[in-house]
Design a protein around this motif. Sequence first.
Motif, PDB file in Angstrom:
ATOM      1  N   PRO A 156      -5.242 -26.898 -38.000  1.00  0.00           N
ATOM      2  CA  PRO A 156      -4.266 -25.886 -38.429  1.00  0.00           C
ATOM      3  C   PRO A 156      -2.992 -25.879 -37.596  1.00  0.00           C
ATOM      4  O   PRO A 156      -1.890 -25.736 -38.133  1.00  0.00           O
ATOM      5  CB  PRO A 156      -5.043 -24.568 -38.262  1.00  0.00           C
ATOM      6  N   ARG A 157      -3.108 -26.035 -36.279  1.00  0.00           N
ATOM      7  CA  ARG A 157      -1.920 -26.042 -35.428  1.00  0.00           C
ATOM      8  C   ARG A 157      -1.087 -27.294 -35.678  1.00  0.00           C
ATOM      9  O   ARG A 157       0.149 -27.253 -35.611  1.00  0.00           O
ATOM     10  CB  ARG A 157      -2.319 -25.967 -33.954  1.00  0.00           C
ATOM     11  N   GLY A 158      -1.743 -28.391 -35.956  1.00  0.00           N
ATOM     12  CA  GLY A 158      -1.004 -29.614 -36.278  1.00  0.00           C
ATOM     13  C   GLY A 158      -0.191 -29.428 -37.545  1.00  0.00           C
ATOM     14  O   GLY A 158       0.975 -29.828 -37.617  1.00  0.00           O
ATOM     15  N   ILE A 159      -0.795 -28.789 -38.535  1.00  0.00           N
ATOM     16  CA  ILE A 159      -0.116 -28.542 -39.813  1.00  0.00           C
ATOM     17  C   ILE A 159       1.079 -27.610 -39.630  1.00  0.00           C
ATOM     18  O   ILE A 159       2.184 -27.883 -40.101  1.00  0.00           O
ATOM     19  CB  ILE A 159      -1.106 -27.953 -40.833  1.00  0.00           C
ATOM     20  N   SER A 160       0.846 -26.481 -38.927  1.00  0.00           N
ATOM     21  CA  SER A 160       1.923 -25.504 -38.774  1.00  0.00           C
ATOM     22  C   SER A 160       3.042 -26.024 -37.878  1.00  0.00           C
ATOM     23  O   SER A 160       4.226 -25.778 -38.146  1.00  0.00           O
ATOM     24  CB  SER A 160       1.365 -24.189 -38.212  1.00  0.00           C
ATOM     25  N   ASN A 161       2.701 -26.777 -36.838  1.00  0.00           N
ATOM     26  CA  ASN A 161       3.743 -27.340 -35.966  1.00  0.00           C
ATOM     27  C   ASN A 161       4.548 -28.409 -36.692  1.00  0.00           C
ATOM     28  O   ASN A 161       5.758 -28.532 -36.489  1.00  0.00           O
ATOM     29  CB  ASN A 161       3.124 -27.926 -34.698  1.00  0.00           C
ATOM     30  N   LEU A 162       3.881 -29.165 -37.538  1.00  0.00           N
ATOM     31  CA  LEU A 162       4.590 -30.167 -38.324  1.00  0.00           C
ATOM     32  C   LEU A 162       5.560 -29.488 -39.276  1.00  0.00           C
ATOM     33  O   LEU A 162       6.705 -29.927 -39.446  1.00  0.00           O
ATOM     34  CB  LEU A 162       3.594 -31.022 -39.107  1.00  0.00           C
ATOM     35  N   ALA A 163       5.114 -28.382 -39.875  1.00  0.00           N
ATOM     36  CA  ALA A 163       5.998 -27.631 -40.776  1.00  0.00           C
ATOM     37  C   ALA A 163       7.182 -27.049 -40.008  1.00  0.00           C
ATOM     38  O   ALA A 163       8.305 -27.023 -40.505  1.00  0.00           O
ATOM     39  CB  ALA A 163       5.212 -26.518 -41.458  1.00  0.00           C
ATOM     40  N   ALA A 164       6.921 -26.595 -38.776  1.00  0.00           N
ATOM     41  CA  ALA A 164       7.992 -26.029 -37.958  1.00  0.00           C
ATOM     42  C   ALA A 164       9.039 -27.085 -37.612  1.00  0.00           C
ATOM     43  O   ALA A 164      10.228 -26.777 -37.484  1.00  0.00           O
ATOM     44  CB  ALA A 164       7.419 -25.434 -36.681  1.00  0.00           C
ATOM     45  N   LEU A 165       8.599 -28.344 -37.509  1.00  0.00           N
ATOM     46  CA  LEU A 165       9.533 -29.446 -37.254  1.00  0.00           C
ATOM     47  C   LEU A 165      10.254 -29.874 -38.528  1.00  0.00           C
ATOM     48  O   LEU A 165      11.174 -30.672 -38.481  1.00  0.00           O
ATOM     49  CB  LEU A 165       8.789 -30.662 -36.697  1.00  0.00           C
ATOM     50  N   GLY A 166       9.771 -29.360 -39.658  1.00  0.00           N
ATOM     51  CA  GLY A 166      10.338 -29.809 -40.928  1.00  0.00           C
ATOM     52  C   GLY A 166       9.573 -30.987 -41.487  1.00  0.00           C
ATOM     53  O   GLY A 166      10.019 -31.639 -42.415  1.00  0.00           O
ATOM     54  N   GLY A 167       8.403 -31.261 -40.904  1.00  0.00           N
ATOM     55  CA  GLY A 167       7.624 -32.406 -41.352  1.00  0.00           C
ATOM     56  C   GLY A 167       7.097 -32.223 -42.745  1.00  0.00           C
ATOM     57  O   GLY A 167       6.361 -31.290 -43.031  1.00  0.00           O
ATOM     58  N   GLY A 168       7.477 -33.083 -43.632  1.00  0.00           N
ATOM     59  CA  GLY A 168       6.958 -33.056 -44.992  1.00  0.00           C
ATOM     60  C   GLY A 168       7.711 -32.122 -45.916  1.00  0.00           C
ATOM     61  O   GLY A 168       7.615 -32.249 -47.129  1.00  0.00           O
ATOM     62  N   THR A 169       8.474 -31.174 -45.354  1.00  0.00           N
ATOM     63  CA  THR A 169       9.113 -30.207 -46.240  1.00  0.00           C
ATOM     64  C   THR A 169      10.199 -30.844 -47.091  1.00  0.00           C
ATOM     65  O   THR A 169      10.492 -30.373 -48.176  1.00  0.00           O
ATOM     66  CB  THR A 169       9.719 -29.050 -45.425  1.00  0.00           C
ATOM     67  N   SER A 171      10.301 -34.347 -47.886  1.00  0.00           N
ATOM     68  CA  SER A 171       9.758 -35.425 -48.706  1.00  0.00           C
ATOM     69  C   SER A 171       8.675 -34.939 -49.659  1.00  0.00           C
ATOM     70  O   SER A 171       8.575 -35.402 -50.779  1.00  0.00           O
ATOM     71  CB  SER A 171       9.191 -36.536 -47.811  1.00  0.00           C
ATOM     72  N   ASP A 172       7.844 -33.995 -49.214  1.00  0.00           N
ATOM     73  CA  ASP A 172       6.767 -33.503 -50.074  1.00  0.00           C
ATOM     74  C   ASP A 172       6.459 -32.046 -49.750  1.00  0.00           C
ATOM     75  O   ASP A 172       5.441 -31.715 -49.158  1.00  0.00           O
ATOM     76  CB  ASP A 172       5.517 -34.362 -49.893  1.00  0.00           C
ATOM     77  N   PRO A 173       7.355 -31.133 -50.120  1.00  0.00           N
ATOM     78  CA  PRO A 173       7.148 -29.718 -49.816  1.00  0.00           C
ATOM     79  C   PRO A 173       5.922 -29.121 -50.496  1.00  0.00           C
ATOM     80  O   PRO A 173       5.326 -28.184 -49.977  1.00  0.00           O
ATOM     81  CB  PRO A 173       8.432 -29.052 -50.321  1.00  0.00           C
ATOM     82  N   VAL A 174       5.541 -29.677 -51.644  1.00  0.00           N
ATOM     83  CA  VAL A 174       4.355 -29.162 -52.341  1.00  0.00           C
ATOM     84  C   VAL A 174       3.111 -29.413 -51.499  1.00  0.00           C
ATOM     85  O   VAL A 174       2.260 -28.526 -51.324  1.00  0.00           O
ATOM     86  CB  VAL A 174       4.207 -29.824 -53.727  1.00  0.00           C
ATOM     87  N   GLN A 175       3.016 -30.620 -50.941  1.00  0.00           N
ATOM     88  CA  GLN A 175       1.863 -30.947 -50.099  1.00  0.00           C
ATOM     89  C   GLN A 175       1.874 -30.112 -48.821  1.00  0.00           C
ATOM     90  O   GLN A 175       0.834 -29.625 -48.376  1.00  0.00           O
ATOM     91  CB  GLN A 175       1.860 -32.438 -49.738  1.00  0.00           C
ATOM     92  N   THR A 176       3.054 -29.935 -48.241  1.00  0.00           N
ATOM     93  CA  THR A 176       3.159 -29.131 -47.025  1.00  0.00           C
ATOM     94  C   THR A 176       2.693 -27.703 -47.289  1.00  0.00           C
ATOM     95  O   THR A 176       1.959 -27.114 -46.491  1.00  0.00           O
ATOM     96  CB  THR A 176       4.616 -29.107 -46.514  1.00  0.00           C
ATOM     97  N   ARG A 177       3.112 -27.175 -48.422  1.00  0.00           N
ATOM     98  CA  ARG A 177       2.709 -25.810 -48.788  1.00  0.00           C
ATOM     99  C   ARG A 177       1.194 -25.727 -48.965  1.00  0.00           C
ATOM    100  O   ARG A 177       0.562 -24.751 -48.539  1.00  0.00           O
ATOM    101  CB  ARG A 177       3.430 -25.419 -50.082  1.00  0.00           C
ATOM    102  N   SER A 178       0.613 -26.757 -49.553  1.00  0.00           N
ATOM    103  CA  SER A 178      -0.835 -26.789 -49.750  1.00  0.00           C
ATOM    104  C   SER A 178      -1.575 -26.856 -48.411  1.00  0.00           C
ATOM    105  O   SER A 178      -2.570 -26.161 -48.195  1.00  0.00           O
ATOM    106  CB  SER A 178      -1.210 -27.993 -50.621  1.00  0.00           C
ATOM    107  N   LEU A 179      -1.071 -27.695 -47.499  1.00  0.00           N
ATOM    108  CA  LEU A 179      -1.689 -27.822 -46.178  1.00  0.00           C
ATOM    109  C   LEU A 179      -1.579 -26.518 -45.397  1.00  0.00           C
ATOM    110  O   LEU A 179      -2.530 -26.089 -44.734  1.00  0.00           O
ATOM    111  CB  LEU A 179      -1.027 -28.956 -45.396  1.00  0.00           C
ATOM    112  N   LEU A 180      -0.425 -25.873 -45.490  1.00  0.00           N
ATOM    113  CA  LEU A 180      -0.237 -24.605 -44.789  1.00  0.00           C
ATOM    114  C   LEU A 180      -1.155 -23.519 -45.350  1.00  0.00           C
ATOM    115  O   LEU A 180      -1.639 -22.667 -44.606  1.00  0.00           O
ATOM    116  CB  LEU A 180       1.219 -24.159 -44.881  1.00  0.00           C
TER     117      LEU A 180
END
Length: 288
Positions: A156-169, A171-180
């Motif tokens: 979970p922390r890997g997912i949220s920190n990646l989102a905080a960096l803009g990771g995936g948002t 290129s694939d915001p749908v997947q990022t939203r699903s992971l979050l």
Amino acid sequence: MSVPAKSPHVPWFAATLRIAAAAIAIAAAPSLISWAHAQSADLVLCDRLAADPADPDKPADVKGVAEIEPSDVLTAIKFCKTASGSSRRALYQIGRAFAANRQMAEAVAAWRKAADKGSTSAMVELGVLYGNGAGVAKDEAQARKLFERAAAAGNPRGISNLAALGGGTSSDPVQTRSLLAKAGETNAEAQYQLGLMIADGVGGPKDDVTARALFEKAAAQNHPGALERMGAFALEGRGGEKDKTAAKAYYEKAAALGNEDAKAALKRLECPYVIKDKRGNVVTNLCF
């Protein structure tokens, strides 16, 4: 012809060997059991003093500690060091103990070994260090790679920190939203990051009600950003009831935790009239 009688000494000798072997096994058993208990005791004590409540490797019956107590640091290092030879969890935890003791070089070395063995929590800690340039040279690309590895494994922390960096948002915001959404079941940062995406309509429909619910959930865990967002939503009536008193309370809690946006919002509430120059720049706020 008479058949020679069987020697009575043969069965006696065999029985003696069996008895002796059994005695050796019985004598050895307590020492083997003690050795096994000693090995497990080191890990038990390591867990008790240094386990991370958010570590996916942590057994369910281990509570964990958000921060290692200063009085427990040296003891944690001792027991985790012994247990780390056979446990990646202990390797990660000795890294926590070293970090608590401000031995960052040792902490980094332990987390690298743990990450190599698959510890996603160690990956996240290393990613944070690379992202902030603490104890290692700042390297956002390396931080992103580590967060991506942890996120891919469901941390979970890997997912949220990646989102905080803009990771995936991008290129694939749908997947990022699903992971979050998955990580947000247990993680306040993920709840906050998902709330931001939903509030802005990134990766799916915009939904102020759902975003507010996520901010409220994270705010209940004293997440500074979520407290600030709850203040804004309550002040504007977004996704729910408009309540200036509640907004101020949320802002005050966020400000006490160091959130600069909340501090600015409080100033605006106390001094709502803004004086600007000819160019539109804010000169000061008037308070009444």
